[in-house]
Design a protein around this motif. Structure first.
Motif, PDB file in Angstrom:
ATOM      1  N   ALA A 127       5.290   3.486  -8.267  1.00 32.74           N
ATOM      2  CA  ALA A 127       4.184   2.768  -7.618  1.00 32.74           C
ATOM      3  C   ALA A 127       3.341   3.731  -6.781  1.00 32.74           C
ATOM      4  O   ALA A 127       3.876   4.657  -6.165  1.00 32.74           O
ATOM      5  CB  ALA A 127       4.739   1.655  -6.744  1.00 32.74           C
ATOM      6  N   PRO A 128       2.027   3.504  -6.754  1.00 33.95           N
ATOM      7  CA  PRO A 128       1.159   4.390  -5.970  1.00 33.95           C
ATOM      8  C   PRO A 128       1.330   4.170  -4.472  1.00 33.95           C
ATOM      9  O   PRO A 128       1.873   3.164  -4.025  1.00 33.95           O
ATOM     10  CB  PRO A 128      -0.239   3.972  -6.431  1.00 33.95           C
ATOM     11  CG  PRO A 128      -0.084   2.549  -6.842  1.00 33.95           C
ATOM     12  CD  PRO A 128       1.291   2.429  -7.434  1.00 33.95           C
ATOM     13  N   LEU A 129       0.830   5.141  -3.727  1.00 32.25           N
ATOM     14  CA  LEU A 129       0.749   4.998  -2.272  1.00 32.25           C
ATOM     15  C   LEU A 129      -0.529   4.252  -1.918  1.00 32.25           C
ATOM     16  O   LEU A 129      -1.560   4.422  -2.593  1.00 32.25           O
ATOM     17  CB  LEU A 129       0.695   6.377  -1.611  1.00 32.25           C
ATOM     18  CG  LEU A 129       1.853   7.336  -1.911  1.00 32.25           C
ATOM     19  CD1 LEU A 129       1.502   8.736  -1.416  1.00 32.25           C
ATOM     20  CD2 LEU A 129       3.141   6.834  -1.275  1.00 32.25           C
ATOM     21  N   LYS A 130      -0.477   3.466  -0.868  1.00 33.33           N
ATOM     22  CA  LYS A 130      -1.712   2.845  -0.392  1.00 33.33           C
ATOM     23  C   LYS A 130      -2.659   3.927   0.109  1.00 33.33           C
ATOM     24  O   LYS A 130      -2.257   4.831   0.820  1.00 33.33           O
ATOM     25  CB  LYS A 130      -1.409   1.855   0.733  1.00 33.33           C
ATOM     26  CG  LYS A 130      -2.682   1.278   1.336  1.00 33.33           C
ATOM     27  CD  LYS A 130      -2.449   0.220   2.367  1.00 33.33           C
ATOM     28  CE  LYS A 130      -3.787  -0.212   2.964  1.00 33.33           C
ATOM     29  NZ  LYS A 130      -3.695  -1.358   3.866  1.00 33.33           N
ATOM     30  N   LYS A 131      -3.936   3.799  -0.284  1.00 32.43           N
ATOM     31  CA  LYS A 131      -4.961   4.728   0.201  1.00 32.43           C
ATOM     32  C   LYS A 131      -5.741   4.059   1.326  1.00 32.43           C
ATOM     33  O   LYS A 131      -6.070   2.870   1.224  1.00 32.43           O
ATOM     34  CB  LYS A 131      -5.899   5.112  -0.937  1.00 32.43           C
ATOM     35  CG  LYS A 131      -6.995   6.090  -0.503  1.00 32.43           C
ATOM     36  CD  LYS A 131      -7.552   6.838  -1.668  1.00 32.43           C
ATOM     37  CE  LYS A 131      -8.655   7.848  -1.322  1.00 32.43           C
ATOM     38  NZ  LYS A 131      -8.773   8.268   0.035  1.00 32.43           N
ATOM     39  N   TYR A 132      -6.050   4.786   2.364  1.00 31.87           N
ATOM     40  CA  TYR A 132      -6.774   4.254   3.516  1.00 31.87           C
ATOM     41  C   TYR A 132      -8.201   4.791   3.530  1.00 31.87           C
ATOM     42  O   TYR A 132      -8.472   5.909   3.088  1.00 31.87           O
ATOM     43  CB  TYR A 132      -6.069   4.631   4.817  1.00 31.87           C
ATOM     44  CG  TYR A 132      -4.766   3.885   5.020  1.00 31.87           C
ATOM     45  CD1 TYR A 132      -4.681   2.798   5.866  1.00 31.87           C
ATOM     46  CD2 TYR A 132      -3.615   4.269   4.333  1.00 31.87           C
ATOM     47  CE1 TYR A 132      -3.490   2.102   6.037  1.00 31.87           C
ATOM     48  CE2 TYR A 132      -2.417   3.585   4.494  1.00 31.87           C
ATOM     49  CZ  TYR A 132      -2.363   2.499   5.343  1.00 31.87           C
ATOM     50  OH  TYR A 132      -1.182   1.821   5.498  1.00 31.87           O
ATOM     51  N   VAL A 133      -9.090   3.979   4.075  1.00 31.15           N
ATOM     52  CA  VAL A 133     -10.491   4.393   4.205  1.00 31.15           C
ATOM     53  C   VAL A 133     -10.609   5.368   5.375  1.00 31.15           C
ATOM     54  O   VAL A 133     -10.124   5.090   6.481  1.00 31.15           O
ATOM     55  CB  VAL A 133     -11.384   3.160   4.450  1.00 31.15           C
ATOM     56  CG1 VAL A 133     -12.817   3.593   4.743  1.00 31.15           C
ATOM     57  CG2 VAL A 133     -11.335   2.231   3.241  1.00 31.15           C
ATOM     58  N   SER A 134     -11.247   6.499   5.113  1.00 36.83           N
ATOM     59  CA  SER A 134     -11.436   7.486   6.182  1.00 36.83           C
ATOM     60  C   SER A 134     -12.740   8.228   5.953  1.00 36.83           C
ATOM     61  O   SER A 134     -13.293   8.216   4.847  1.00 36.83           O
ATOM     62  CB  SER A 134     -10.267   8.483   6.216  1.00 36.83           C
ATOM     63  OG  SER A 134     -10.240   9.259   5.029  1.00 36.83           O
ATOM     64  N   GLY A 135     -13.229   8.875   7.014  1.00 32.70           N
ATOM     65  CA  GLY A 135     -14.449   9.660   6.891  1.00 32.70           C
ATOM     66  C   GLY A 135     -14.444  10.790   7.902  1.00 32.70           C
ATOM     67  O   GLY A 135     -13.957  10.628   9.029  1.00 32.70           O
ATOM     68  N   PHE A 136     -14.954  11.934   7.474  1.00 31.70           N
ATOM     69  CA  PHE A 136     -15.003  13.097   8.367  1.00 31.70           C
ATOM     70  C   PHE A 136     -16.451  13.408   8.691  1.00 31.70           C
ATOM     71  O   PHE A 136     -17.290  13.534   7.791  1.00 31.70           O
ATOM     72  CB  PHE A 136     -14.350  14.310   7.702  1.00 31.70           C
ATOM     73  CG  PHE A 136     -14.366  15.541   8.556  1.00 31.70           C
ATOM     74  CD1 PHE A 136     -13.605  15.607   9.717  1.00 31.70           C
ATOM     75  CD2 PHE A 136     -15.158  16.623   8.216  1.00 31.70           C
ATOM     76  CE1 PHE A 136     -13.625  16.739  10.519  1.00 31.70           C
ATOM     77  CE2 PHE A 136     -15.184  17.764   9.003  1.00 31.70           C
ATOM     78  CZ  PHE A 136     -14.424  17.819  10.161  1.00 31.70           C
ATOM     79  N   ASN A 137     -16.743  13.521   9.981  1.00 32.17           N
ATOM     80  CA  ASN A 137     -18.086  13.868  10.431  1.00 32.17           C
ATOM     81  C   ASN A 137     -18.106  15.365  10.725  1.00 32.17           C
ATOM     82  O   ASN A 137     -17.526  15.822  11.719  1.00 32.17           O
ATOM     83  CB  ASN A 137     -18.431  13.064  11.697  1.00 32.17           C
ATOM     84  CG  ASN A 137     -19.843  13.302  12.159  1.00 32.17           C
ATOM     85  OD1 ASN A 137     -20.364  14.411  12.025  1.00 32.17           O
ATOM     86  ND2 ASN A 137     -20.469  12.267  12.705  1.00 32.17           N
TER      87      ASN A 137
END
Ligand code: FES
Ligand code: FES
Length: 268
Positions: A127-137
């Motif tokens: 099973a895959p890992l959950k991916k989280y929303v992220s962003g780098f400024n």
């Protein structure tokens, strides 16, 4: 906030400590779980990190295990440059904490590997890992992780409730109908079922064994965990425990009401 491998080992108790310790002793001495960083989220479910403050993360190829109260720990990976990726930090095979090497999350216990988006690239994990929303400024050097992110097309939590109008989810007007999605503000998958007698159920989509997202099996009318095959009714009761042995608890249930216009799930 602090990072340390000692701190990580102290934190293993909540994340498959036994399996991790066993695997680390026997399998892959060159791969270690990512060191731990503790942080808090704000009222919007956001965690913001000034990356330069954390050498384990800011270096190319770096990674940390981020622990946030009320959330599953996540692995923040920094392949290089301005690229960052965030996935669940616990292996879906047997719950060991993950490390990072050569653009992959790697499990020290039995060497499962996962791509930056959480998909499995090498078994035994399935099973895959959950991916989280992220962003780098890049101009501020700040990495933002959104623990409350939801599906764009799914209603958000407003005032502690998610409203599912029949006009948008007509399947909920039929016994056996099901809706699944991740509401913004909750940040986790839920399932809503139309049951017999005009009643409804709403359950959390994370297996209570080791937090894998469950799938709905329409043929069997049950929720099935892809990690170790635990099974649950549409109301979240356990009908089969994990293949790896042991018992688990039911899926978290949410209060549900309905009226002529739709179904309301309460998160209060
Ligand atoms: S726990 Fe077995 S590969 Fe990760
Ligand atoms: S995570 Fe093990 S059965 Fe679901």
């Amino acid at each position: 906030m602090s990072t340390s491998r000692r701190g990580f080992l102290r934190g293993l108790a909540g994340a498959g400590a036994g399996a991790a310790a066993t695997g680390l002793a026997g399998c892959a001495p060159d791969i270690s779980p990512a060191p731990v960083l503790d942080a808090s989220k704000d009222g919007e479910g956001l965690v913001q990190l000034e990356v330069a403050r954390y050498p384990d993360l800011s270096r190319e190829g770096g990674a940390v295990t981020l622990r946030v109260p009320g959330e599953q720990p996540v692995l923040i990976m920094h392949p290089g440059g301005d690229e960052y990726a965030v996935v669940a930090s616990t292996c879906t095979h047997s719950g060991c904490p993950l490390g990072f090497q050569d653009r992959e999350a790697i499990c020290p216990c039995h060497l499962s590997r996962f791509a930056l988006d959480g998909t499995v690239t090498h078994p035994p994990a399935r099973a895959p890992l959950k991916k989280y929303v992220s962003g780098f400024n890049a101009s501020t050097g700040q990495l933002t992780i959104d623990f409350a992110a939801g599906d764009v097309a799914f209603p958000a939590v407003v005032g502690g409730k998610v409203v599912l109008p029949f006009s948008q989810f007509p399947q909920l007007q039929t016994v056996g109908g099901v809706v699944q999605g991740t509401p913004r503000g909750y940040g986790r998958l839920i399932f809503v079922f139309a049951l017999d007698g005009g009643t409804y159920s709403a359950v959390d989509g994370l297996c209570t064994h080791q937090q894998c997202p469950v799938d709905f099996n329409a043929a069997g009318q049950q929720l099935v965990c892809p990690c170790h095959d635990s099974r649950f009714t549409r109301s979240g009761e356990v009908t089969k425990g994990p293949d790896t042995g042991g018992s688990i608890g039911p899926l978290k249930q949410f209060p549900v009401t309905s009226d002529a216009s739709g179904v309301t799930v309460s998160f209060a």
